[in-house]
Write a protein that holds these residues in place. Structure first.
Motif, short mmCIF file in Angstrom:
data_model
loop_
_atom_site.label_atom_id
_atom_site.label_comp_id
_atom_site.label_asym_id
_atom_site.label_seq_id
_atom_site.Cartn_x
_atom_site.Cartn_y
_atom_site.Cartn_z
N PHE A 237 0.85 -1.19 0.00
CA PHE A 237 0.00 0.00 0.00
C PHE A 237 0.88 1.23 0.00
O PHE A 237 2.05 1.19 0.42
CB PHE A 237 -0.96 0.01 1.20
N GLU A 238 0.31 2.31 -0.52
CA GLU A 238 1.03 3.58 -0.58
C GLU A 238 0.75 4.37 0.71
O GLU A 238 -0.39 4.46 1.16
CB GLU A 238 0.59 4.41 -1.78
N ALA A 239 1.80 4.93 1.29
CA ALA A 239 1.68 5.77 2.48
C ALA A 239 2.28 7.13 2.20
O ALA A 239 3.26 7.25 1.44
CB ALA A 239 2.36 5.12 3.67
N VAL A 240 1.69 8.15 2.78
CA VAL A 240 2.18 9.52 2.63
C VAL A 240 3.33 9.74 3.62
O VAL A 240 3.21 9.40 4.80
CB VAL A 240 1.06 10.54 2.89
N ILE A 241 4.42 10.30 3.13
CA ILE A 241 5.56 10.61 3.99
C ILE A 241 5.29 11.95 4.66
O ILE A 241 5.22 12.98 3.99
CB ILE A 241 6.86 10.67 3.18
N ARG A 242 5.13 11.97 5.97
CA ARG A 242 4.80 13.22 6.68
C ARG A 242 6.06 13.94 7.18
O ARG A 242 6.12 14.42 8.29
CB ARG A 242 3.85 12.92 7.83
N ILE A 243 7.05 13.99 6.31
CA ILE A 243 8.18 14.90 6.51
C ILE A 243 7.88 16.09 5.61
O ILE A 243 8.01 16.01 4.40
CB ILE A 243 9.52 14.23 6.14
N ASP A 244 7.41 17.18 6.20
CA ASP A 244 6.73 18.22 5.44
C ASP A 244 7.63 19.29 4.86
O ASP A 244 7.20 20.05 3.99
CB ASP A 244 5.65 18.89 6.32
N THR A 245 8.86 19.43 5.36
CA THR A 245 9.73 20.50 4.90
C THR A 245 11.14 19.97 4.64
O THR A 245 11.54 18.94 5.20
CB THR A 245 9.82 21.65 5.93
N PRO A 246 11.92 20.69 3.82
CA PRO A 246 13.32 20.26 3.60
C PRO A 246 14.13 20.21 4.89
O PRO A 246 14.96 19.31 5.07
CB PRO A 246 13.86 21.33 2.64
N ASN A 247 13.91 21.16 5.79
CA ASN A 247 14.63 21.14 7.05
C ASN A 247 14.31 19.88 7.85
O ASN A 247 15.19 19.27 8.46
CB ASN A 247 14.30 22.38 7.88
N GLU A 248 13.04 19.50 7.84
CA GLU A 248 12.66 18.29 8.57
C GLU A 248 13.36 17.07 7.98
O GLU A 248 13.77 16.17 8.71
CB GLU A 248 11.14 18.10 8.53
N PHE A 249 13.50 17.04 6.66
CA PHE A 249 14.19 15.89 6.07
C PHE A 249 15.67 15.88 6.49
O PHE A 249 16.24 14.81 6.74
CB PHE A 249 14.09 15.86 4.55
N ALA A 250 16.26 17.07 6.57
CA ALA A 250 17.65 17.13 7.01
C ALA A 250 17.79 16.58 8.43
O ALA A 250 18.75 15.85 8.74
CB ALA A 250 18.17 18.56 6.94
N TYR A 251 16.83 16.91 9.29
CA TYR A 251 16.86 16.38 10.65
C TYR A 251 16.72 14.86 10.63
O TYR A 251 17.47 14.14 11.31
CB TYR A 251 15.74 16.98 11.49
N PHE A 252 15.75 14.37 9.86
CA PHE A 252 15.51 12.93 9.79
C PHE A 252 16.73 12.19 9.26
O PHE A 252 17.13 11.15 9.80
CB PHE A 252 14.29 12.66 8.91
N ALA A 253 17.35 12.73 8.21
CA ALA A 253 18.49 12.07 7.59
C ALA A 253 19.69 12.00 8.53
O ALA A 253 20.55 11.12 8.40
CB ALA A 253 18.88 12.79 6.30
N ASN A 254 19.75 12.93 9.49
CA ASN A 254 20.85 12.94 10.45
C ASN A 254 20.56 12.05 11.66
O ASN A 254 21.38 11.96 12.57
CB ASN A 254 21.12 14.37 10.92
N GLY A 255 19.40 11.44 11.68
CA GLY A 255 19.03 10.62 12.83
C GLY A 255 18.33 11.40 13.91
O GLY A 255 18.04 10.87 14.99
N GLY A 256 18.05 12.68 13.66
CA GLY A 256 17.36 13.51 14.63
C GLY A 256 17.87 14.94 14.59
O GLY A 256 18.96 15.22 14.06
N ILE A 257 17.08 15.85 15.13
CA ILE A 257 17.41 17.27 15.06
C ILE A 257 18.65 17.60 15.89
O ILE A 257 19.47 18.43 15.50
CB ILE A 257 16.19 18.12 15.51
N LEU A 258 18.83 16.95 17.04
CA LEU A 258 19.99 17.25 17.87
C LEU A 258 21.27 16.74 17.22
O LEU A 258 22.33 17.38 17.34
CB LEU A 258 19.82 16.65 19.26
N HIS A 259 21.19 15.62 16.54
CA HIS A 259 22.35 15.12 15.80
C HIS A 259 22.74 16.09 14.68
O HIS A 259 23.93 16.34 14.44
CB HIS A 259 22.05 13.73 15.22
N TYR A 260 21.72 16.63 14.03
CA TYR A 260 21.97 17.61 12.97
C TYR A 260 22.68 18.85 13.53
O TYR A 260 23.69 19.31 12.98
CB TYR A 260 20.64 18.01 12.33
#
Length: 912
Positions: free
Chosen positions: A881-904
């Motif tokens: 099934f298709e799911a919507v990715i609720r990472i809404d902004t580029p900054n949020e993706f940067a946080y996610f890709a770093n493993g979290g905002i504090l890691h970023y």
């Protein structure tokens, strides 16, 4: 990159000369050719000024300014902007783990080759210790002293840590315990209205704004200050200079007309507003109040409405700055120069509100005639479920019937039902469970009000409802009434100013005569710090399997929050709290049944003791003055002797003790200097499957720690006696406690362990039912990633960072839900957990997901909107099934890709 729309302007005020950033040149036909800044909602004007002032920073562009000035009220939010709050506000439940993280980041900075002093708040941070006092003692004149002694004893390790943080970090101040509730202290003292600071040899003036680690930070919106609750993770990033990224929100206007009728209170008003806005749907939106009705609302009334923005789902619920704002600033003892600055700045910026103000454009408009507001309650488990007081008895009967139905009462047992009332399960329960106390005999029955608490930030900032409670107590006392012996009564004011005016009016003595003795200054019952019930009451509840109730002047009544033995909890105004303490049972109709008898045997009704508006207003006018506020806040950061004598090491690094309160978290252990490519999730198992409206209280409870829970077993193993467990909220600085307390709410219903309540699941590695923590540990041993399946409004409630941290430590890699609460979705990203949302019309039920499946989710990329989830079932079949990715902004993706905002943030600071 800078924006060409930023223009400085000089402002000369009686308080001095300042540089400001106006936006009148951005009206229709101006620089942007837009529809105009002057018709923007008040809250968006604050965001626009923020963009213009930070136009020289690399996170603000011309497009951002254009998008805000050209704001389309009806458009779906899509443009991301940055917001830099002037300050950050913390309370100790959420503040301690935030400072723990900063201390751990200093250690990690050394590991990454950086300097630890790079980890420092860059803007003012103020923490108010207000969530740690519990109502262990009540109903006596020494309850405050005894509760304070226990609070200090229980929390010495936490308080020592905060004392260290106060000296180790720049721009960090602590308001010691026993001062008041964070939001009331903010309203009465900390808020500036207009901020000033020196920059590049200029004095800047700009709106006071903030984010706070408590969802009720919005209370300050009543003062015209824009601020809202964020997760502790986001707040930490804001302290360290990261802007808050957000989509330009939709703004709902709420027009108020008329004035409150005699007998209606601000509490009744906010419950009515909450019901209306929840029905309309304002999650993720701003709400602004306007209209001629504002002239009939005190600032305290406005703050009451703004406080409950999380309950009606909005990001904020803001009022404009007008003459009432200035009047309140003067009443609370602010300097006249500050008052002049606020008024002159707001007028110069076109943000002052009066009857001549131009109407703003809104996404939608709601309206309410204040005269239509009637006395109300909300309950039994959601703040938006308003009940007119006239229907309270009937509504409770329905709750009781559902309780019996849940227990599958037999027809024979139903024969004991009272005429016209709900069925009960045994003759004993129908007649009540006998209790003997202090020579007095009574029966504890279904519906008994076992907790009546004047508590919480919502109402204890409002003199009108507190004085109303005192007057009702006075009239009841004069007629010889008293509270029922099974009711645990408490008074927990939001500041010491409250005590002073209650003492000066003589009303404190009247409240005490009804059992409402001062128990502490802080957030008590509303946060789950109601303390234990008397043993005989607890025994009776268990013996009769009784459905007992609480009535509190709070904002939260979620399941399992107030007290584990109290299943039905009702929000009400302070005078109604006193009235229900007199009545003693939610099955009483306060209008028809009476509250008791006077000395002559005459029935006393609610109308006989309800105070008039004239009585209330006379006492407010004659007994509340600026000198009270000036004297009470003169030494706000100084504290008492116990606080000031706490030993503290003078060092920039924290010497982590062997403590069950404060431990170095493992979030940054083994962290590489650079972010690694995002990874997919293979063959994940479901740890928890839940339905709609699962709150952060369900995910990360703040209240009592059960002795037989994983967290309780951990504490006992570490030498902590059960009487010293304290609460989950107070132990948020210890990740070992908090990960064991994740999904540990006693009312959690995990569909993977049907027929249970509490922290239970099925571990599919062994097909055993076990605690959620134990199952997570089993999965960890086998390197099995985990997911959570949820329904609508997942994560509703307080801005609890541990509701994301806990699942992350348990091994949860993704959550798949029908919808999210705003703060919780952000917190999940902040801890590197992927928030996915079912496509429109889909749900776990429609996709036939029962939680026994294995889930595989490929790696996600920046800008990707959806992802294909592969489901493998036990019978060998699979589906997608298709799911919507609720990472809404580029900054949020940067946080996610770093493993979290504090890691970023940590990597960014280490690299500079």
């Amino acid at each position: 990159m800078s924006t060409r729309y930023s223009r400085e302007q000089a402002l000369s005020t009686n308080a001095g000369d300042y540089t400001i950033y106006p936006f009148d040149h951005l009206d229709a036909g101006g620089d942007t050719g837009a529809s105009g800044a002057s018709t923007l909602p008040y809250s968006l004007k604050i965001l626009l000024e923020n963009l213009l002032r930070h136009g020289g920073e690399d996170f603000v562009t011309d497009d951002d300014v254009q998008a805000l000035v050209n704001w389309d009220p009806q458009a779906t939010p899509s443009q991301e902007i940055a917001f830099v709050p002037a300050r950050v506000l913390l309370q100790d439940f959420t503040g301690v783990p935030a400072i723990v993280d900063l201390a751990a980041m200093r250690d990690a900075m050394i590991e990454l080759g950086g300097k630890p002093d790079r980890i420092n708040p860059l803007s003012p941070v103020e923490l108010v210790i207000d969530h740690s006092v519990m109502v262990d003692y009540f109903g006596t004149d020494d309850a405050l002293q005894r509760n304070t002694e226990v609070e200090i004893q229980r929390n010495l390790e936490r308080y020592r840590f905060l004392r260290w943080g106060q000296q180790a970090f720049d721009n960090f101040k602590v308001v010691p315990p026993g001062t008041g509730i964070v939001h009331q202290v903010n309203l009465e003292y900390l808020a500036r209205g207009v901020f000033t600071r020196e920059q590049d040899e200029r004095s800047l003036a700009y709106p006071d704004t903030l984010v706070g680690t408590d969802s009720h930070t919005t209370m300050i919106n009543g003062l015209g200050v824009l601020g809202w609750g964020v997760g502790g993770i986001e707040a930490e990033a804001a302290m360290l200079g990261q802007p808050v990224t957000m989509l330009i929100p939709q703004v709902v206007g709420f027009r108020l007309t008329g004035e409150l009728a005699e007998g209606a209170t601000a509490t009744d008003l906010v419950l009515t507003v909450t019901e209306a806005l929840r029905a309309h749907g304002v999650v993720g939106k701003f709400v602004e109040f306007f209209g001629p009705g504002l002239a009939h609302l005190s600032l305290a009334d406005r703050a009451t409405i703004a406080n409950m923005a999380p309950e009606y789902g909005a990001t904020c619920g803001i009022f404009p700055v007008d003459q009432e704002t200035i009047n309140y600033l003067r009443l609370t003892g602010r300097d006249e120069s500050q008052l002049q600055l606020v008024e002159q700045y707001m007028r110069a910026m076109g943000m002052w509100h009066d009857e001549n103000s131009a109407p703003a454009r809104y996404t939608a408009e709601l309206a309410l005639d204040l005269g239509d507001v009637v006395p109300s309650l909300a309950g039994p488990k959601r703040p938006q479920d308003r009940i007119p007081l006239t229907g309270a008895r009937t509504a409770f009967q329905q709750v009781l019937q559902e309780y019996h139905d849940l227990r599958a009462v037999s027809p024979e047992e139903q024969d004991w039902a009272e005429e016209g009332g709900p069925a009960v399960e045994t003759r004993e329960a129908a007649q009540g469970v006998p209790v003997s106390r202090d020579g007095e005999q009574f029966n504890l029955e279904h519906g008994a009000v076992v907790i009546a608490a004047i508590t919480s930030c919502t109402n204890t900032s409002n003199p009108a409802v507190l004085i109303a409670a005192g007057l009702l107590a006075r009239k009841a006392r004069q007629l010889g009434l008293r509270t029922r012996p099974w009711v645990k009564t408490s008074l927990a004011p939001g500041s010491k100013v409250v005590t002073e005016y209650l003492q000066q009016t003589g009303l404190l003595e009247d409240l005490e005569a009804m059992g409402f003795y001062l128990v502490g200054y802080g957030c008590t019952t509303c946060i789950g710090n109601s303390g234990p019930l008397p043993d005989d009451i607890t025994d009776a509840i268990h013996a009769g399997d009784l459905l007992v109730t609480s009535v509190l002047s709070g904002n939260r009544n979620f399941e399992g929050r107030i007290h584990q033995d109290v299943r039905a909890n009702y929000l009400a105004s302070p005078p109604l709290v006193v009235a229900y303490a007199l009545a003693g049972n939610m099955g009483v109709d306060l209008y028809k049944d009476g509250l008791g008898e006077d000395a002559e045997g005459n029935t006393v009704y609610l109308a006989d003791i309800w105070p008039s508006s004239a009585e209330i207003n006379e006492l407010i006018a004659s007994h509340i003055n600026p000198d009270m506020f000036k004297s009470r806040y003169a030494d706000v950061f100084t504290g008492n002797e116990v606080w000031n004598q706490l030993p503290v090491a003078d060092s920039e690094l924290f010497d982590w003790p062997d403590s069950t309160y404060v431990r170095k978290p493992t979030f940054f252990d083994g962290m590489p200097a650079a972010a690694q490519p995002t990874q997919g999730i293979e063959q994940a198992r479901c740890l928890v499957k839940v339905g709609d409206s699962v709150t952060t209280d369900h995910i990360s409870p703040a209240g009592a720690i059960a002795i037989d829970s994983p967290a309780g077993e951990y504490l006992i193993a570490n030498g902590v006696e059960a009487g010293d467990f304290n609460s989950y909220g107070s132990r948020r600085g210890n990740h070992e406690v908090m990960m064991r307390g994740t999904f540990a709410n006693v009312r959690l219903r995990n569909e993977l362990a049907p027929g249970t309540e509490g922290s239970w699941t099925t571990c599919f590695e062994t097909d055993e039912v076990m605690s959620i923590f134990a199952a997570a540990e089993r999965y960890r041993e086998q390197d099995v990633p985990l997911v959570v399946l949820a329904g609508k409004e997942y994560g509703t409630g307080s801005s609890r960072d541990w509701a994301a941290k806990g699942p992350a430590l348990l091994g949860v890699r993704a959550v798949i839900a029908e919808s999210y609460e705003r703060i919780h979705r952000s917190n999940l990203i902040g801890m590197g957990i992927l928030p996915l949302q079912y496509a429109a019309g889909d749900s776990a039920a429609s996709l036939e997901l029962d939680g026994t499946e294995a889930f595989s989710i490929p790696a996600v990329a920046p800008g990707q909107d959806t992802v294909t989830v592969t489901v493998q079932r036990g019978n060998g079949s699979s589906s997608q099934f298709e799911a919507v990715i609720r990472i809404d902004t580029p900054n949020e993706f940067a946080y996610f890709a770093n493993g979290g905002i504090l890691h970023y943030v940590l990597r960014d600071l280490a690299a500079k």
